[in-house]
Motif scaffolding. Structure first.
Motif, PDB file in Angstrom:
ATOM      1  N   PRO A 118     -11.240 -44.408  -8.196  1.00 52.89           N
ATOM      2  CA  PRO A 118     -12.168 -44.037  -7.026  1.00 52.89           C
ATOM      3  C   PRO A 118     -11.481 -43.363  -5.699  1.00 52.89           C
ATOM      4  N   GLY A 119     -10.374 -43.958  -5.401  1.00 58.93           N
ATOM      5  CA  GLY A 119      -9.732 -43.567  -4.232  1.00 58.93           C
ATOM      6  C   GLY A 119      -9.519 -41.777  -4.295  1.00 58.93           C
ATOM      7  N   SER A 120      -9.692 -41.230  -5.471  1.00 51.73           N
ATOM      8  CA  SER A 120      -9.126 -39.961  -5.649  1.00 51.73           C
ATOM      9  C   SER A 120     -10.013 -38.759  -5.593  1.00 51.73           C
ATOM     10  N   TYR A 121     -11.377 -39.411  -5.211  1.00 54.90           N
ATOM     11  CA  TYR A 121     -12.623 -38.411  -5.054  1.00 54.90           C
ATOM     12  C   TYR A 121     -12.429 -37.545  -3.964  1.00 54.90           C
ATOM     13  N   ALA A 122     -11.848 -37.802  -2.647  1.00 52.77           N
ATOM     14  CA  ALA A 122     -11.798 -36.996  -1.682  1.00 52.77           C
ATOM     15  C   ALA A 122     -10.767 -35.855  -2.005  1.00 52.77           C
ATOM     16  N   GLU A 123      -9.796 -36.308  -2.654  1.00 51.93           N
ATOM     17  CA  GLU A 123      -8.500 -35.319  -2.755  1.00 51.93           C
ATOM     18  C   GLU A 123      -8.935 -34.163  -3.770  1.00 51.93           C
ATOM     19  N   VAL A 124      -9.847 -34.539  -4.710  1.00 53.47           N
ATOM     20  CA  VAL A 124     -10.539 -33.655  -5.817  1.00 53.47           C
ATOM     21  C   VAL A 124     -11.437 -32.742  -4.829  1.00 53.47           C
ATOM     22  N   GLU A 125     -12.136 -33.417  -4.182  1.00 49.71           N
ATOM     23  CA  GLU A 125     -13.114 -32.384  -3.346  1.00 49.71           C
ATOM     24  C   GLU A 125     -12.557 -31.489  -2.308  1.00 49.71           C
ATOM     25  N   HIS A 126     -11.321 -31.951  -1.819  1.00 56.10           N
ATOM     26  CA  HIS A 126     -10.687 -31.084  -1.062  1.00 56.10           C
ATOM     27  C   HIS A 126      -9.927 -29.877  -1.630  1.00 56.10           C
ATOM     28  N   LEU A 127      -9.396 -30.252  -3.106  1.00 54.45           N
ATOM     29  CA  LEU A 127      -8.946 -29.108  -3.746  1.00 54.45           C
ATOM     30  C   LEU A 127     -10.102 -28.110  -3.954  1.00 54.45           C
ATOM     31  N   TYR A 128     -11.241 -28.479  -4.448  1.00 54.55           N
ATOM     32  CA  TYR A 128     -12.406 -27.774  -4.506  1.00 54.55           C
ATOM     33  C   TYR A 128     -12.621 -26.751  -3.536  1.00 54.55           C
ATOM     34  N   GLN A 129     -12.656 -27.484  -2.083  1.00 55.80           N
ATOM     35  CA  GLN A 129     -12.926 -26.808  -0.840  1.00 55.80           C
ATOM     36  C   GLN A 129     -11.916 -25.539  -0.740  1.00 55.80           C
ATOM     37  N   VAL A 130     -10.699 -25.899  -0.982  1.00 56.09           N
ATOM     38  CA  VAL A 130      -9.567 -24.940  -0.647  1.00 56.09           C
ATOM     39  C   VAL A 130      -9.619 -23.770  -1.760  1.00 56.09           C
ATOM     40  N   LEU A 131     -10.023 -24.280  -2.800  1.00 60.80           N
ATOM     41  CA  LEU A 131     -10.311 -23.020  -3.849  1.00 60.80           C
ATOM     42  C   LEU A 131     -11.928 -22.143  -3.328  1.00 60.80           C
ATOM     43  N   SER A 132     -12.838 -22.910  -3.089  1.00 63.16           N
ATOM     44  CA  SER A 132     -14.057 -22.352  -2.580  1.00 63.16           C
ATOM     45  C   SER A 132     -13.713 -21.398  -1.484  1.00 63.16           C
ATOM     46  N   GLY A 133     -12.613 -21.718  -0.415  1.00 66.63           N
ATOM     47  CA  GLY A 133     -12.680 -20.856   0.564  1.00 66.63           C
ATOM     48  C   GLY A 133     -11.548 -19.949   0.273  1.00 66.63           C
ATOM     49  N   ASN A 134     -10.908 -19.898  -0.712  1.00 62.62           N
ATOM     50  CA  ASN A 134      -9.689 -18.778  -0.825  1.00 62.62           C
ATOM     51  C   ASN A 134     -10.002 -18.199  -2.201  1.00 62.62           C
ATOM     52  N   PRO A 135     -10.810 -17.241  -2.432  1.00 58.85           N
ATOM     53  CA  PRO A 135     -11.556 -16.722  -3.452  1.00 58.85           C
ATOM     54  C   PRO A 135     -10.347 -15.960  -4.429  1.00 58.85           C
ATOM     55  N   HIS A 195     -13.868 -30.398 -14.000  1.00 60.64           N
ATOM     56  CA  HIS A 195     -14.530 -30.718 -12.551  1.00 60.64           C
ATOM     57  C   HIS A 195     -14.679 -29.491 -12.041  1.00 60.64           C
ATOM     58  N   LEU A 196     -13.570 -28.829 -11.783  1.00 60.38           N
ATOM     59  CA  LEU A 196     -13.675 -27.722 -10.821  1.00 60.38           C
ATOM     60  C   LEU A 196     -14.616 -26.637 -11.494  1.00 60.38           C
ATOM     61  N   LEU A 197     -14.440 -26.399 -12.724  1.00 57.94           N
ATOM     62  CA  LEU A 197     -15.435 -25.503 -13.472  1.00 57.94           C
ATOM     63  C   LEU A 197     -17.067 -25.784 -13.342  1.00 57.94           C
ATOM     64  N   ASP A 198     -17.183 -27.265 -13.331  1.00 56.79           N
ATOM     65  CA  ASP A 198     -18.316 -27.567 -13.292  1.00 56.79           C
ATOM     66  C   ASP A 198     -19.249 -27.393 -11.815  1.00 56.79           C
ATOM     67  N   ARG A 199     -18.209 -27.212 -10.883  1.00 55.80           N
ATOM     68  CA  ARG A 199     -18.517 -27.017  -9.428  1.00 55.80           C
ATOM     69  C   ARG A 199     -18.788 -25.763  -9.052  1.00 55.80           C
ATOM     70  N   GLY A 200     -18.284 -24.751 -10.149  1.00 54.41           N
ATOM     71  CA  GLY A 200     -18.578 -23.461  -9.986  1.00 54.41           C
ATOM     72  C   GLY A 200     -17.262 -22.644  -9.780  1.00 54.41           C
ATOM     73  N   ILE A 201     -16.111 -23.176  -9.783  1.00 55.57           N
ATOM     74  CA  ILE A 201     -15.163 -22.415  -9.607  1.00 55.57           C
ATOM     75  C   ILE A 201     -14.613 -21.602 -11.069  1.00 55.57           C
ATOM     76  N   ASP A 202     -14.489 -19.906 -10.736  1.00 51.39           N
ATOM     77  CA  ASP A 202     -14.349 -19.047 -11.849  1.00 51.39           C
ATOM     78  C   ASP A 202     -13.273 -19.675 -12.805  1.00 51.39           C
ATOM     79  N   ALA A 203     -13.360 -19.711 -14.163  1.00 48.18           N
ATOM     80  CA  ALA A 203     -12.401 -20.172 -15.087  1.00 48.18           C
ATOM     81  C   ALA A 203     -11.167 -19.231 -15.014  1.00 48.18           C
ATOM     82  N   ALA A 204     -11.419 -18.287 -14.766  1.00 46.41           N
ATOM     83  CA  ALA A 204     -10.212 -16.910 -14.725  1.00 46.41           C
ATOM     84  C   ALA A 204      -9.291 -17.403 -13.561  1.00 46.41           C
ATOM     85  N   ARG A 205      -9.595 -18.159 -12.672  1.00 48.93           N
ATOM     86  CA  ARG A 205      -8.700 -18.729 -11.495  1.00 48.93           C
ATOM     87  C   ARG A 205      -8.035 -19.812 -11.913  1.00 48.93           C
ATOM     88  N   LEU A 206      -8.441 -20.687 -13.037  1.00 52.50           N
ATOM     89  CA  LEU A 206      -7.615 -21.801 -13.257  1.00 52.50           C
ATOM     90  C   LEU A 206      -7.151 -21.926 -14.594  1.00 52.50           C
TER      91      LEU A 206
END
Length: 290
Positions: free
Chosen positions: A189-206, A245-256
């Motif tokens: 459970p303590g990892s959720y914020a880290e995963v969310e932060h990674l998503y935000q970094v990817l979302s903000g740097n296409p 998880h990142l795919l489900d949040r909408g990050i393009d599979a080509a980037r991962l």
């Protein structure tokens, strides 16, 4: 010496035939020269195991190094195994959960008067008796103000700094606050914020492309055993869990992409404490393109 190899062969056979190769973790308990009492770090591992023994079966195998006679070392390894068992029983582990308690004598070798500390040990193989209920998946809820997902975490969020201005292609960024349950790909459970932060970094740097690299701890096989499959691909599944998880949040599979490395790249070599084991039980990010 011959007895050691015979017992080791029997142990390997038992693991294969009875399915005990499907343990999800191994504790390595160390000793001082000639001692049958575990060192402090070893007792801490045993204390942690005793607190979470439900649904687990244990196999205890103990060794000595080359110092002393073969007969003496056989006796010493027997004492070490029995001492571990009795320690766990006193801590509340039911005796029926200890399926084996055996001294395997000395591990052959030669060297100086200090012996080989790696061979003065007890290995406690831990195997789940019944498949547990799945741990809670990564869950997020929308922010009332912005409608964007945020991590559901009761404590103050923790996440690693990802500075893309200094990071280079092929650099590896260790996500220090992503941890996993032993033997599983479910994040703590303590990892959720880290995963969310990674998503935000990817979302903000296409333009950013990354590879998620999974690792395991405490394993004598090339990779850890993943009970949900079941396969020996625990490190792969851990990397895939974050990838999915990142795919489900909408990050393009080509980037991962994702890859597992088993225990070939440990940060700490011994996994001698629970904290060290958790350091090796991890996922890292490799910069592929930015």
């Amino acid at each position: 010496m011959q007895r050691f190899f015979v017992l080791l062969l029997l142990l390997s056979s038992a693991i294969l035939q009875r399915g005990y190769g499907q343990y999800f973790d191994t504790l390595h308990i160390r000793y001082a020269i000639g001692a049958s009492e575990p060192e402090v770090a070893g007792k801490q591992l045993l204390d942690s195991l005793a607190r979470h023994h439900e649904g687990r079966t244990l196999l205890i195998y103990s060794y000595a190094d080359y110092l002393g006679s073969e007969r003496t070392n056989q006796h010493l390894s027997d004492k070490r195994a029995l001492r571990i068992k009795n320690y766990l029983l006193k801590k509340g582990v039911p005796e029926k959960q200890v399926l084996a308690c055996t001294g395997l004598g000395q591990i052959p070798g030669h060297g100086g008067a200090e012996g080989n500390p790696q061979n003065r040990r007890s290995d406690v193989f831990i195997r789940k008796k019944n498949k547990p209920a799945p741990a809670s998946p990564i869950t997020v809820k929308p922010s009332p103000a912005q409608g964007t997902p945020i991590a559901t975490e009761e404590t103050a969020p923790q996440f690693s700094a990802i500075d893309l201005s200094t990071a280079k292609v092929n650099d590896v960024i260790r996500l220090q606050h992503i941890g996993f349950y032993p033997g599983r790909a479910d994040v703590l459970p303590g990892s959720y914020a880290e995963v969310e932060h990674l998503y935000q970094v990817l979302s903000g740097n296409p333009r950013l492309k990354i590879r998620l690299e999974g690792h395991v701890c405490c394993c004598v096989y090339p990779d850890g055993y993943f009970e949900d499959t079941p396969t020996w691909q625990l490190s792969v599944q851990r990397a895939y869990a974050i990838y999915k998880h990142l795919l489900d949040r909408g990050i393009d599979a080509a980037r991962l992409s994702y890859q597992g490395f088993g225990r070939t790249r440990p940060i700490t070599e011994q996994d001698s404490t629970s904290a060290e084991g958790q350091v090796n039980r991890r996922v890292e990010v490799r910069i592929i393109e930015k």
